[in-house]
Design an enzyme around this catalytic site. Sequence first.
Site, PDB file in Angstrom:
ATOM      1  N   ASP A 135      -1.715  -0.139  -2.463  1.00 39.92           N
ATOM      2  CA  ASP A 135      -1.744   0.769  -3.615  1.00 39.92           C
ATOM      3  C   ASP A 135      -2.008   0.036  -4.926  1.00 39.92           C
ATOM      4  OD1 ASP A 135      -1.687   3.388  -4.593  1.00 39.92           O
ATOM      5  OD2 ASP A 135       0.415   3.245  -5.177  1.00 39.92           O
ATOM      6  N   ASP A 175      -6.259   5.092   0.915  1.00 36.66           N
ATOM      7  CA  ASP A 175      -6.566   4.557  -0.426  1.00 36.66           C
ATOM      8  C   ASP A 175      -7.063   3.113  -0.406  1.00 36.66           C
ATOM      9  OD1 ASP A 175      -5.665   6.998  -1.317  1.00 36.66           O
ATOM     10  OD2 ASP A 175      -3.820   6.238  -2.211  1.00 36.66           O
ATOM     11  N   ASP A 316       5.268  11.527  -4.428  1.00 36.80           N
ATOM     12  CA  ASP A 316       4.124  10.643  -4.655  1.00 36.80           C
ATOM     13  C   ASP A 316       4.500   9.441  -5.502  1.00 36.80           C
ATOM     14  OD1 ASP A 316       2.258  12.258  -3.275  1.00 36.80           O
ATOM     15  OD2 ASP A 316       2.001  13.532  -5.031  1.00 36.80           O
TER      16      ASP A 316
END
Length: 341
Positions: A135, A175, A316
């Site tokens: 991330d 991602d 999130d």
Amino acid sequence: MRPTSPPANRRRLRRILLVGGSSLAVAGLIAAIVLVATHTQTFVQMISARPPAVGTVVVVPDESKAARALTEGEPPTAAETAATEYLAAQPTAYWLTPELDPADKVWDRIAHLAAEARDQDAALAVVVYGLPGRDCGNHSAGGLDEADYAIWTQRIGEALRNARDVQKIVVLEPDSLALAPECGNLADRGAQLSGAVDAMTGVDTWIYLDGGHSSWLPAEQMADLIRGIGVLDRVRGFATNVSNYQTTSAEFAYAHELSTLLEGAHAVIDTSRNGAGPDGAEWCNPPGRLVGEPGGTYGDDVVDTNLWIKPPGESDGECNGGPAAGVWWPEAAVELTRDVR
């Protein structure tokens, strides 16, 4: 005069040769039978292996955070209980992270999920989420270093291959590719993801790479990122909308664009929280969202099917009132399920 029968020692030698020859013949026959049986089993497994499709149902994991929230922590309100019970009963992918399922425990986790899948006559669906620099240091920062990541993914692959009779769906590192240009680590990501694919490849294991979503990168750029990993011949395709809120119709169109650019690669789409569509560009706990259509509802010649990949009710990140990323958030569970309970 030539003897009419061999001497005793020669008779004994012949007997040994005959018996030994018979043993060798039997052993050879047994080996051939085993070989045929092994190949037959592999062939049967290959014939019975089917990619995800409309009607595919994934396992309802009893170790989900929704299920655990029903027995752990402070007693929730009646509305939170109803929402949590609803979400705990939905077929949803399980996220494997090194923080919760390290290398010495991940085998047991997958074995348990596989047992649940057998009991439920369902597919095993996991998200592998633990690569280095995860991330890009944002809300879900963490992951392993390269050496430990290789060990962890190898262990995951061994456990998946051990579940020979279970259909396995792997969403690999959401991602990871879409964020790579921003993170500036595309070369490293390529090597890490390629190694993970090699570690996890097996019969009836369907691997999907990160495909971003329709409102993130243009299809041409996303296709270049996926193609650059060099594993399209070893994966089923890509996953889109993971942990996001884009509409199903927009994701179908995007998946078709990507597939055309990627020589027919297939897709799965996350519909876990897209029932109300997006809230502009907001991706971190946007208010007013709803769960989407259940997994296995939609599909076509490109999109194998939709799935619930991100577990609804998990935050999130620390934004819009939410707790840390991945933490169970009862208030969000209530909001997401307000139209289905």
